[in-house]
Every structure is written in structure tokens, then in C-alpha cells.
Design an enzyme around this catalytic site. Structure first.
Site, short mmCIF file in Angstrom:
data_model
loop_
_atom_site.label_atom_id
_atom_site.label_comp_id
_atom_site.label_asym_id
_atom_site.label_seq_id
_atom_site.Cartn_x
_atom_site.Cartn_y
_atom_site.Cartn_z
N HIS A 196 15.34 -12.98 -8.42
CA HIS A 196 16.62 -12.62 -9.05
C HIS A 196 16.51 -12.41 -10.52
O HIS A 196 17.07 -11.50 -11.07
CB HIS A 196 17.59 -13.81 -9.04
CG HIS A 196 17.97 -14.24 -7.75
ND1 HIS A 196 17.84 -15.52 -7.32
CD2 HIS A 196 18.49 -13.54 -6.75
CE1 HIS A 196 18.28 -15.59 -6.11
NE2 HIS A 196 18.66 -14.42 -5.73
N GLU A 437 1.46 4.34 7.40
CA GLU A 437 1.00 3.08 6.79
C GLU A 437 0.05 2.33 7.71
O GLU A 437 -0.27 1.17 7.49
CB GLU A 437 2.18 2.22 6.35
CG GLU A 437 3.32 2.10 7.32
CD GLU A 437 4.52 1.32 6.75
OE1 GLU A 437 4.42 0.72 5.68
OE2 GLU A 437 5.57 1.32 7.42
N ASN A 460 1.00 0.08 0.62
CA ASN A 460 0.90 -1.38 0.67
C ASN A 460 0.32 -1.81 2.02
O ASN A 460 -0.60 -2.63 2.09
CB ASN A 460 2.27 -2.05 0.49
CG ASN A 460 2.97 -1.58 -0.77
OD1 ASN A 460 2.31 -1.09 -1.68
ND2 ASN A 460 4.27 -1.71 -0.82
N ASP A 461 0.86 -1.25 3.08
CA ASP A 461 0.34 -1.58 4.41
C ASP A 461 -0.91 -0.79 4.73
O ASP A 461 -1.85 -1.32 5.31
CB ASP A 461 1.42 -1.33 5.48
CG ASP A 461 2.37 -2.51 5.57
OD1 ASP A 461 1.90 -3.66 5.58
OD2 ASP A 461 3.59 -2.28 5.61
N CYS A 508 5.21 6.06 -1.34
CA CYS A 508 6.20 5.10 -1.83
C CYS A 508 5.66 3.68 -1.92
O CYS A 508 6.38 2.76 -2.24
CB CYS A 508 7.45 5.13 -0.96
SG CYS A 508 7.13 4.60 0.74
C1 PEP Z 1 4.30 0.13 2.17
O1 PEP Z 1 3.82 -0.49 3.12
O2 PEP Z 1 3.61 0.70 1.28
C2 PEP Z 1 5.75 0.24 2.02
C3 PEP Z 1 6.31 1.01 1.10
O3 PEP Z 1 6.51 -0.54 2.84
P1 PEP Z 1 6.78 -2.10 2.54
O4 PEP Z 1 6.18 -2.43 1.19
O5 PEP Z 1 8.24 -2.26 2.57
O6 PEP Z 1 6.06 -2.74 3.67
MG MG Z 2 5.08 -1.11 4.76
#
Ligand code: PEP
Ligand code: MG
Length: 595
Positions: A196, A437, A460-461, A508
């Protein structure tokens, strides 16, 4: 009294900026909760007293909300809404009532117990963002507790101007109350970049450092303090020279950042004419305003998981309102709204969580949505109904095989049929895309490109699955390298396959928001890059001062290197040479701190 020696403490850079001011301590030490046995005949009255306290607490929060909305405050109203939602949540309210009944104890004790139980659920979640949400439950519990005990819930505002609030943690309601009282910086003992304090501080555009362990034991009210939100440092009892240096640095960095921010309406086009769309990732509807302020051309990812935190899914109507708000505020620019990405490291409380030995490889994301079609269909209908309010793009997460995207598309068609039957309108130009992903989806991107309008790469994944490195495990963080050759090859494959099929590609994941990787993303040919809004002005500036031909050359040569340490070194050296104000061969300069 002898002067104390200056002391520098390191925390996490949560919101950029430097401020020198006097400490205002916000002491929210744990309340002592007595356990009292209630005679059988008093149990119903105790429950009534509890319900009353919940209602009163909701009213207090609604007042806070009103002040924020009508006072023109910039605090995210959605967090306050989420607290009101938690106060109404069955798990909390009915849970406390159950304990009062079954143990014949006072409401305060029961409330404390149920909050601890819910905390445990959140503790088990590995995603930073969601783990931070356990403090939401604590803040809500504390507010009801104070109402039960007849104590004032408001924090005492500072008496001095431009104070630095130092606290263990701050609730959004605390911050909303304090921000209008001349608070100029925030420091907390706990919290991370997605907590937060970080979210609210960035929305208020004031410097913040979080996760400063032990600070409460070291400072007193009205002590002088330097808060450096670029470096994530605080200096207690600074010398005059330190203060002068900090203020000079602050002025220099602020004017540089302001100059960069002033370019936000200029096209994200390289000096040799290549354009890329710069978009924002958001988690709450009211982040749209700041996304626009930082120059977002679209919302590249709205993570809807935040709406599904409770034990029950939000209603179709409530969801529709949230989606409409995002679409209306962005219109005519598009907004990509991703369907719920629950389970795995993000957990959930809605569908009853089975123990999974490998949650990241388990029943998560689209798999969970396809298992719970009633809830999924309601979300799809809400999205479709909202589509009349703007330019909607629907995004399905974590597709790993063809049957999943086909089923998701079929359910979307079913949602359309249901709405037609009811005579409810929806747009007919909605783009539908899927996240890439999972390595299997990346390898099969040529096939998937025939099924969707666009791809969005979730690095990220994708990186965690490609490298077998848990994205949240500090122990193996040294292996998590977005510039690993295998990752780069997958990225190239996805972009090339998409373009060959005539569809566009976005990225993203966090990789997109780290300006260090920009030349690689330009070199690979991504059409959109979507990131934390604060990073947008910097990335735009760098795009405008880049040459796509250089970026392509760098990407080609990096992809020929033998190992991932070499790739990282090559990119760092390139950026340090191209953008010495932002990068050194060892990392980034202060200008990029706090992002
Ligand atoms: C990702 O995996 O890169 C992604 C944008 O999804 P999240 O971070 O919400 O898993
Ligand atoms: Mg993801």
C-alpha cells in the site's frame, strides 16, 4: 546534549524523490486483547455488538472514501473499497461470529483469532502483490477492533509542516487522512514495492522508503531525517553537509525527471522512424488516471485478480462497473483486460484450495477458469457488457495448449449468446488475445497466431518456466535472467511467428518495464510494451533517443553470444554508452531509482 551521529538505513526504494523533514511517528503498536468468557445467554448480544461494530466501521470507511473522492484526493479509492469489501466478507464476519458462538468468547478475541486464520491463508501465497494483501485484512481487523473497544481509529496528524511519517505500516485510510495534513514523505518498517505505502506514495507523488527494518526503535518524533526514495535510504540525524548535498541532488534529479516527463505527449518513435506503443500495467481501476498522466497510450494489462480476493466472486454488475470505468477513462485509447489469473503463486479463497505440491504447475489461471465456468462466464459477460464504453481487448492468461484457447473462445461465444438472448448490447470489434507465458505456447506460437488477434508475452512466468527458476525465490534469483539466450530465442520466435501471421505482439511482464532491456525489445520488434506507469516517461525518452538499427544490431550480436553473463554484460555496456545519465556498466543511476 551531544549531537547524535548520522545513521544511514537501507530499505526499498518505493517511490522516487528526496525529502528532508521532521519525523512524525505513527504508533500502531499491537492492541492488548483480553479473552473474556461469555455466558450462554449473552452470546447473541455479543454477536449483535460485533455486527454493530462492523457496520460502524464500514460507515467510518465510507466517510474516508467520501473525503477522498470529494476532496479531490489522489489516493487510490479502490484500496479503500477493497477494505469495505473485506469488512463485508463472509469469511471474516461469519468466521468471527462462529468463534463467539462455539467458544463462548468476547467478540474482540474472536476477531483476533479469525484475522490470524485469514492471515495464514495469505501467508501461503507466494506472489508479492497478493502477500501484501494480508495487511489489508490486518488493517480491517484493527479498525473493527478499535470500534469494538471504543478507541479512536484515526491516526494523529503531525503538528509540523511537511513531516515525514514513520510507521510500522500504513493503511490506505491512514494515508488518506494524513496526506491532506502536509505529509511530505513516508517511511515504513514493513512492506515491499507492491504494498500500500508504495502504491499510495506513488499516486500522491511523494517519496517513500519501505522495509526499513528497526527504524521505529531508532527514531523519535521531530527527529530530523532524510528520505531518499531514489536509493531506498533514510538518514537519521544527518549533518548539515548531508542535508545540503541531499537537497542539491534532489533538485538536480527533479529537474531532470520533470524534463523527461514533459515529453510524455511526444511520439514514442526512434530517431530512424520506428514506432512502438507504450502502455501501462494496472491492478486497480483508479490507476488509470496516473497511467494517463505518465503518458500511457493504452492499458496493456489490467490484472483483474484483485477483484477476486474474497471468498465470493464479485457480481457481474459490480465487475461491469469496474471494467466500464477503465474503458471509459481510457477511451478512445484501448484497454487490455485480462481474465482472472488466480491460483498458483497468487492463490485464491474462492474455489476451495486443494493442497498442491507444485502450485506453479497446478490448477491455476485459465485452467481454474475453465474448471469454474459459471464464474468465468460471468466475468466474460461483464467484460462484453462493458465493451460498449470503450475500446476493449480481452486477454486470456497462461494458455499452454490449443484446446485451452479453443475452450476459452467457445465460452466467450457462449457469453455473447447469453447476452444476445437478454437483448444486452456489446461491441463487435473486440480484439481477443492470449498470453504467451508458458514455453509450450511459445514453441507453438505459429499455430496459436491463427486463433487470436494478438499475443501478450508474460515474461515473469515465461522466464520462470523456461529457466526452472521460481520467480519469487530469493535463493535462486541469481539464475533469473531475462537475457538468458534461451529466453531471447523464445522471444524472437514468438515475435517472428506473430508477424508472419499478421498479428501484433505486446510484452507485459516486468522485463518490459526495465529500461535496460529496451534495445532488445526494439531489436526483436515488439509492437507494444506495457509497464509500471512510473517507468513510462523514461522508456519514452529512451525510445526517442534510440536508433532501431542499432537496437537490431545489438540484438543480433547478443543472440550469438555463448552465455547469459556475456549477454547481460553486452547490454549493460551498450546502455551505459548510449545513456550514461541512466546507466553505468554496473547498474542504473539514481534517476531510475524508485520506479
Ligand atoms: C507475467 O507472467 O509476465 C505476467 C504479466 O503475468 P503475472 O505477473 O500477473 O503472472
Ligand atoms: Mg503470468
Amino acid at each position: 546534549m551531544p549531537r547524535r551521529r548520522p545513521k544511514t538505513l537501507q530499505g526499498i526504494d518505493a517511490s522516487p524523490g528526496i525529502h528532508v523533514g521532521l519525523v512524525h511517528l505513527v504508533d500502531r503498536r499491537r492492541m492488548q486483547i483480553p479473552k473474556v468468557h461469555i455466558p450462554d445467554e449473552g452470546v447473541e448480544a455479543e454477536i449483535e455488538r460485533f455486527r454493530h461494530a462492523v457496520e460502524e466501521s464500514i460507515q467510518q470507511m465510507e466517510l474516508v472514501r467520501e473525503k477522498v473522492v470529494h476532496g479531490g484526493g489522489k489516493e487510490p479509492v479502490a484500496i479503500i473499497d477493497a477494505h469495505i469489501m473485506i469488512m463485508r466478507d463472509r469469511m471474516l464476519v461469519e468466521g468471527a461470529e462462529r468463534i463467539v458462538r462455539s467458544e463462548a468468547v468476547n467478540a474482540e478475541w474472536a476477531l483476533q483469532k479469525i484475522v490470524a486464520e485469514i492471515r495464514q491463508v495469505f501467508d501461503a501465497i507466494e506472489d508479492d502483490y497478493f502477500r501484501e494483501r494480508r495487511s489489508d485484512v490486518e488493517f480491517v481487523g484493527e479498525r473493527i477492533q478499535r470500534t469494538l473497544m471504543g478507541q479512536d481509529s484515526e491516526v494523529i496528524p503531525p503538528k509540523h509542516e511537511r513531516a515525514v511519517v514513520v510507521a510500522r505500516d500504513l493503511s490506505p485510510a491512514d494515508t488518506a487522512g494524513l496526506s491532506r495534513k502536509g505529509v511530505a514523505a513516508l517511511v515504513t518498517e514493513v512492506g515491499g514495492k507492491t504494498g500500500h505505502t508504495a502504491i499510495v506514495a506513488r499516486a500522491l507523488e511523494i517519496p517513500a522508503v519501505v522495509g526499513v527494518e528497526g527504524i521505529l526503535a531508532r527514531v523519535g518524533s521531530r527527529d530530523r531525517i532524510i528520505v531518499d526514495g531514489y536509493r531506498g535510504q533514510v538518514v537519521l540525524d544527518p549533518s548539515e553537509q548531508m542535508v545540503r548535498d541531499a537537497l542539491a541532488r534532489s533538485q538536480g534529479l527533479r529537474s531532470r525527471a520533470a524534463k523527461i516527463a514533459s515529453e510524455r505527449a511526444l511520439p514514442a518513435r526512434t530517431t530512424d522512424g520506428h514506432s512502438v506503443r507504450l502502455s501501462a500495467n494496472i491492478e486497480m481501476a483508479d490507476e488509470v488516471e496516473s497511467a494517463l498522466r505518465y503518458g500511457a497510450e493504452s492499458i496493456g494489462l489490467f490484472r483483474t485478480e484483485f477483484l477476486f480476493m474474497g471468498t465470493r466472486a464479485p457480481t457481474e454488475g459490480a465487475q461491469r462497473k469496474v471494467y466500464s470505468r477503465v474503458l471509459k477513462s481510457m477511451s478512445p485509447r484501448p484497454a487490455t483486460i485480462r481474465t482472472m489469473d488466480l491460483g498458483g503463486d497468487k492463490g485464491h479463497q474462492m474455489f476451495g484450495m486443494e493442497h498442491e505440491a507444485n502450485p506453479a504447475l497446478g490448477l491455476r489461471s485459465i485452467r481454474l477458469s475453465l474448471r469454474h465456468q459459471r464464474v468465468f462466464l460471468a466475468q466474460l459477460r461483464a467484460l462484453l457488457r462493458a465493451s460498449v464504453d470503450g475500446q476493449l481487448r480481452i486477454l486470456f492468461p497462461m494458455i499452454s495448449c490449443r484446446s485451452e484457447i479453443l475452450q476459452a473462445m467457445e465460452l466467450l461465444e457462449e457469453a455473447r449468446r447469453q447476452l444476445r438472448q437478454k437483448g444486452q448490447a456489446f461491441a463487435d470489434d473486440i480484439q481477443v488475445g492470449m498470453m504467451i507465458e508458458v514455453p509450450s505456447a511459445a514453441f507453438m506460437s505459429a499455430m496459436f497466431a491463427k486463433e487470436v488477434d494478438y499475443f501478450s508475452i508474460g515474461t515473469n512466468d515465461l522466464i520462470q518456466y523456461t529457466l526452472a527458476v521460481d520467480r519469487h525465490n530469493e535463493q535462486v534469483a541469481y539464475l533469473y535472467n531475462p537475457l538468458h539466450i534461451s529466453v531471447l530465442r523464445l522471444l524472437k520466435l514468438i515475435v517472428d511467428d506473430a508477424h508472419a501471421a499478421g498479428i501484433w505482439v505486446s510484452m507485459c511482464g516486468e522485463m518490459a518495464g526495465d529500461p535496460l532491456f529496451l534495445p532488445i525489445l526494439l531489436g526483436l520488434g515488439l509492437d507494444e510494451i506495457s509497464m509500471n506507469p512510473l517507468a513510462l516517461p523514461f522508456v519514452r525518452h529512451m525510445v526517442r533517443h534510440s536508433k532501431v538499427s542499432d537496437a537490431r544490431r545489438l540484438t543480433r550480436s547478443v543472440m550469438k553470444l555463448g552465455d547469459s553473463q556475456q549477454t547481460s554484460r553486452a547490454v549493460r555496456e551498450f546502455m551505459a554508452e548510449q545513456f550514461p545519465d541512466f546507466f553505468t556498466p554496473a547498474g542504473h543511476t539514481d534517476l531510475l531509482g524508485g520506479l
